[in-house]
Design an enzyme around this catalytic site. Structure first.
Site, PDB file in Angstrom:
ATOM      1  N   GLU A 167       1.897  -4.503   6.021  1.00 15.41           N
ATOM      2  CA  GLU A 167       1.886  -4.524   7.494  1.00 15.41           C
ATOM      3  C   GLU A 167       0.626  -3.837   8.034  1.00 15.41           C
ATOM      4  OE1 GLU A 167       4.514  -3.871   5.553  1.00 15.41           O
ATOM      5  OE2 GLU A 167       5.528  -5.746   6.014  1.00 15.41           O
TER       6      GLU A 167
ATOM      7  N   SER B  22       0.259  -0.364   3.474  1.00 19.56           N
ATOM      8  CA  SER B  22       1.292  -1.385   3.299  1.00 19.56           C
ATOM      9  C   SER B  22       0.778  -2.745   3.771  1.00 19.56           C
ATOM     10  CB  SER B  22       2.535  -1.010   4.110  1.00 19.56           C
ATOM     11  OG  SER B  22       2.241  -1.123   5.483  1.00 19.56           O
TER      12      SER B  22
ATOM     13  N   GLN C 171      -3.303  12.733  -5.693  1.00 24.15           N
ATOM     14  CA  GLN C 171      -3.719  12.481  -4.309  1.00 24.15           C
ATOM     15  C   GLN C 171      -2.671  12.998  -3.327  1.00 24.15           C
ATOM     16  OE1 GLN C 171      -3.993   8.304  -3.476  1.00 24.15           O
ATOM     17  NE2 GLN C 171      -4.941   8.571  -1.480  1.00 24.15           N
ATOM     18  N   GLY C 172      -3.060  13.936  -2.453  1.00 24.18           N
ATOM     19  CA  GLY C 172      -2.121  14.494  -1.470  1.00 24.18           C
ATOM     20  C   GLY C 172      -2.375  13.923  -0.089  1.00 24.18           C
ATOM     21  N   TYR C 173      -1.918  12.717   0.144  1.00 24.47           N
ATOM     22  CA  TYR C 173      -2.075  12.087   1.452  1.00 24.47           C
ATOM     23  C   TYR C 173      -0.738  12.017   2.194  1.00 24.47           C
ATOM     24  CZ  TYR C 173      -6.941  10.372   1.498  1.00 24.47           C
ATOM     25  OH  TYR C 173      -8.307  10.267   1.574  1.00 24.47           O
ATOM     26  N   SER C 174       0.206  11.214   1.643  1.00 21.43           N
ATOM     27  CA  SER C 174       1.455  10.948   2.367  1.00 21.43           C
ATOM     28  C   SER C 174       2.305  12.208   2.532  1.00 21.43           C
ATOM     29  CB  SER C 174       2.294   9.925   1.597  1.00 21.43           C
ATOM     30  OG  SER C 174       1.666   8.680   1.627  1.00 21.43           O
TER      31      SER C 174
ATOM     32  N   GLU D  93      -9.852   2.713  -2.362  1.00 23.95           N
ATOM     33  CA  GLU D  93      -8.541   2.501  -2.946  1.00 23.95           C
ATOM     34  C   GLU D  93      -8.144   1.028  -2.846  1.00 23.95           C
ATOM     35  OE1 GLU D  93      -5.434   4.812  -1.151  1.00 23.95           O
ATOM     36  OE2 GLU D  93      -4.049   4.470  -2.811  1.00 23.95           O
TER      37      GLU D  93
END
Lengths: 404, 369
Positions: free
Chosen positions: A391, A389, A131-134, A249
């Site tokens: 948060e 996260s 997965q190429g997200y961050s 997810e």
């Protein structure tokens, strides 16, 4: 633990017996031993591939996909039962990028050609996905992503970087969010592309976690070219695809089973006949464990109630419950791993990375149950960070549940 | 416990009716003491107090689900009524299949008589191991001698349901008695509680009763006392959820209106997350309470009730403290509703033994690995 039985129809009961029989036969003692040594968020590449293959041969590699696309076609209750039984048995925790993330995205947004090519290969395990997200500057603030792609004839040319990419070292394909426009709101210039990992210009650099395990990576794109047919959905409409994926997810619907499996491992660490049985007799430790068990029971009841609501056709609270469950599962999991570390006491100081990840020899002076707790604890610090996260989940709930 | 569509509809209409009745009277009831007029209305006119009881007694046979709906609504509107004593516990203590028991319960459910259980001699004796109140049973009468400390709702009682030890009986010595509250020999030392209810310390001094006062003797008496207590625990957890939901709602509302530093304080992320944590704790409390309700009539009853009370007690404390903190100084004033909810939340925590006690009881009855 308090046992909470899901009330099942005769068909679903029969299904559960099928799953149990399958696990009794196929989840062999050898596989169990390997699975018990896993400390990462997901089982390592080789073990994952082995277990995926066994599920594939039974037709159960993709529990949530419709039958038309080669999935198991389980209803919501059956998916829950399947996840529950697998977690009770302690089967390897399979990586999610292919079956759980990319597959549903392609089924929802893919072209017929994309579906025909990719879905069977995800199912068979021929294609492992990541997965190429961050990105370094786009974590919780995903829309800040800068990895860019521009059209050049029939191709997109990709330049930039992704990071924290789980299992990129095992992957054949990566799905990436790329910036294709800088006009309008940030979300309106993002596209969703499929890229083969062997494309010229693509390189992977390992990031070793503080446990010593190599689970995540950086992925660099230097003039990487893919055909425009690798675009999923429309250009600049990738944010919708990204959000669809994030909801998948977050909600697996069987966090309690996952936690009960971890509690089972903790039980083995502090077993009566083992060297760490003292922990179980310590009233402070026992009290912490009891509080965790009660929270797991509450979560399980909540999942059952949600499942019953879904079965009745009600979906109203599903979205906020997914965030609430993510908060609970991640906090409880971290609390369990803290107990694991506390149970083995001073042995926590010994670095087990060479044994766990480097094919080193285990010392006869170290009880086998002391091998995994620290790595598990260290790796699980990530669970309140990835997949949105804690948060970010609270931000979502402030808006969606409290109207703030 | 899956419900049929019909049951769900029945419960939904009960919830709606209770909400309408209490909602209309919220201002006068919220945080105020017992209102005899409201009690009569809920019981006699509307028949709501009987909702959990069998149809033969004028009820809806909706059992603990009805208890939960009423208790949650009492919690939400901070209504102080002796429902826990007079209906929830009494229904577990008395026998609905015998004439006397069902008459007492029917009177309670119509709001005509208030039944108040006085089980343990002292609140710390949660398992009834040290009941020293003695019943001397002869051929024609029962003589009761002893005391009960901290009996909630006792000043309201028309009848007490008392757990005593039978004089001279070795095995299974317990007995449950039902007696009028004004029988000679009963004395009360009354007190108010922090949550606008009342209670008493009771003394029984040579109280002479007819043998018809005997409800049940032997191990069954103790078993009913235990069931009544667990039923009350699970019901008070439902009340706690109503209390906590009201606190969260009022806190969110207040945070949206209160302006500091030029903006509503609801815009501050640190407060948003604190309010989210309140709602997450409430969700958890609701789930464990639902679980315990489903286990009330199973062998897991005690374990599940204690699991619920332990988690709900923790939630009560956290949610109440956060609610007052976010209200700022206004939150500590007696005239602010939140301060009254705060005190009810504290009383709920303590009513049947606190978090530590229930965690221990859970562990003692929990399977080990």
């Amino acid at each position: 633990m308090i046992d909470i039985e899901l009330e099942l129809s005769p068909e679903d009961s029969a299904f559960r017996e099928d799953v149990r029989a399958f696990l009794a036969e196929k989840f062999t003692p050898e596989l169990r031993r390997e699975a018990e040594l896993q400390t990462g968020v997901f089982a390592d590449g080789a073990l994952s591939a082995k277990w995926h293959r066994i599920l594939f041969e039974r037709g159960w590699a993709a529990p949530g996909w419709p039958k038309a696309h080669g999935g198991a076609g389980f209803n919501a209750t059956q998916q829950y039962i399947f996840n529950d039984e697998c977690a009770r048995a302690g089967t390897p925790n399979l990586p999610v990028a292919g079956v759980r993330l990319c597959g549903p995205v392609l089924i929802e947004f893919g072209t017929p050609e994309q579906k025909d090519f990719f879905l069977p290969r995800i199912l068979s395990g021929e294609h492992v996905w990541c997965q190429g997200y961050s990105e370094p500057q786009a974590g919780s603030d995903l829309a800040a992503l800068e990895c860019k792609a521009h059209r050049d004839g029939d191709e997109y040319v990709i330049n930039g970087q992704k990071t924290w990419t789980t299992h990129a070292q095992f992957a054949d394909w990566i799905f990436v969010l790329v910036r294709t426009s800088r006009e309008g709101p940030r979300q309106a210039g993002i596209s969703f592309l499929l890229v083969p990992m062997d494309a010229p210009g693509l390189s992977v650099r390992p990031i070793v976690s503080m446990s010593g395990e190599h689970e995540v990576n950086e992925v660099f794109f230097d003039d990487v070219r893919v055909p425009v047919s690798n675009l999923v959905g429309e250009e600049n409409k990738g944010w919708n695809v990204a959000k669809f994926l994030l909801v998948n997810e977050r909600g697996s619907g069987s966090g309690a089973a996952y936690l009960k499996n971890a509690l089972g491992m903790l039980g083995k660490i502090i077993a009566d006949d083992g060297p760490f049985s003292g922990a179980a007799c310590d009233p402070v430790f026992a009290g912490r464990l009891a509080e965790i068990e009660i929270e797991v029971a509450a979560l399980e009841q909540s999942e059952h109630s949600l499942l019953e609501a879904i079965t009745r056709g009600e979906t109203a609270r599903g979205h906020t419950l997914a965030s609430i469950h993510k908060l609970h599962v991640s906090q409880i999991m971290q609390a369990i791993t803290e107990l694991e570390v506390d149970a083995i006491g001073a042995f926590a100081q010994i670095d087990q990375a060479p044994v766990l990840f480097g094919h080193g020899e285990a010392s006869a002076q170290v009880p086998p149950r002391a091998l995994t707790p620290v790595a598990h604890y260290l790796n699980m610090r990530a669970i309140t960070i990835f997949g949105g996260s804690s948060e970010v989940q609270r931000n979502i709930l402030a808006r969606a549940a409290l109207g703030l | 416990m899956q419900q049929t569509d019909e049951q769900r509809e029945l419960l939904a209409s009960l919830r709606e009716l209770v909400e309408r009745v209490l909602g209309d009277r919220h201002e006068s009831l919220c945080g105020a003491g017992f209102s005899s007029e409201t009690w009569q209305t809920l019981g006699g006119e509307l028949g709501l107090l009987a909702a959990s009881l069998p149809e033969a007694m004028g009820g809806m046979a909706a059992g603990q689900e009805a208890d939960a709906i009423l208790m949650e609504a009492f919690g939400k509107h901070l209504v102080s009524q002796p429902y826990l004593s007079s209906v929830v516990m009494a229904a577990a203590l008395l026998d609905v299949s015998d004439d006397a028991g069902s008459q007492h319960l029917a009177a309670a459910a119509q709001g005509e008589a208030i039944l108040v259980p006085a089980l343990a001699d002292s609140p710390s004796d949660t398992q009834f191991a040290c009941v020293e109140t003695v019943a001397t049973i002869t051929d024609n009468e029962v003589l009761l001698q002893g005391s009960k400390v901290l009996v909630r709702d006792a000043p309201l009682a028309d009848r007490f349901i008392v757990l005593a030890r039978q004089d001279g009986a070795a095995d299974c010595p317990h007995v449950l008695l039902i007696l009028d509250a004004d029988v000679p020999g009963i004395s009360r030392e009354d007190f108010g509680t922090i949550d606008a209810a009342t209670g008493s310390h009771l003394r029984f001094d040579q109280v002479r009763l007819d043998r018809s006062a005997i409800v049940v003797r032997g191990s069954e008496a103790l078993e009913r006392a235990a069931l009544a207590t667990d039923s009350a625990i699970v019901a008070v957890c439902a009340e706690a959820i109503g209390v906590m939901q009201a606190m969260l709602e009022q806190t969110v509302e207040y945070a949206k209106q209160r302006v500091q530093f030029g903006q509503p304080i609801a815009g501050f992320q640190v407060l948003q997350h604190r309010m989210v944590d309140m709602s997450v704790a409430i969700e958890q409390a609701e789930s464990i309470t639902r679980l315990a309700r489903g286990k009330l009539l199973t062998p897991d009853r005690a374990k599940a009730a204690s699991a619920a009370m332990a988690l709900v007690a923790k939630a009560c404390r956290g949610v109440a403290q956060d609610a007052v903190q976010i209200h700022g100084a206004v939150g500590i004033a007696d005239e602010t509703p939140i301060s009254r909810y705060f005190r009810r939340a504290l009383a709920i925590e303590k009513q049947f033994g606190g978090k530590a006690y229930h965690l221990k009881r859970y562990m003692q009855s929990a399977d080990t690995f």
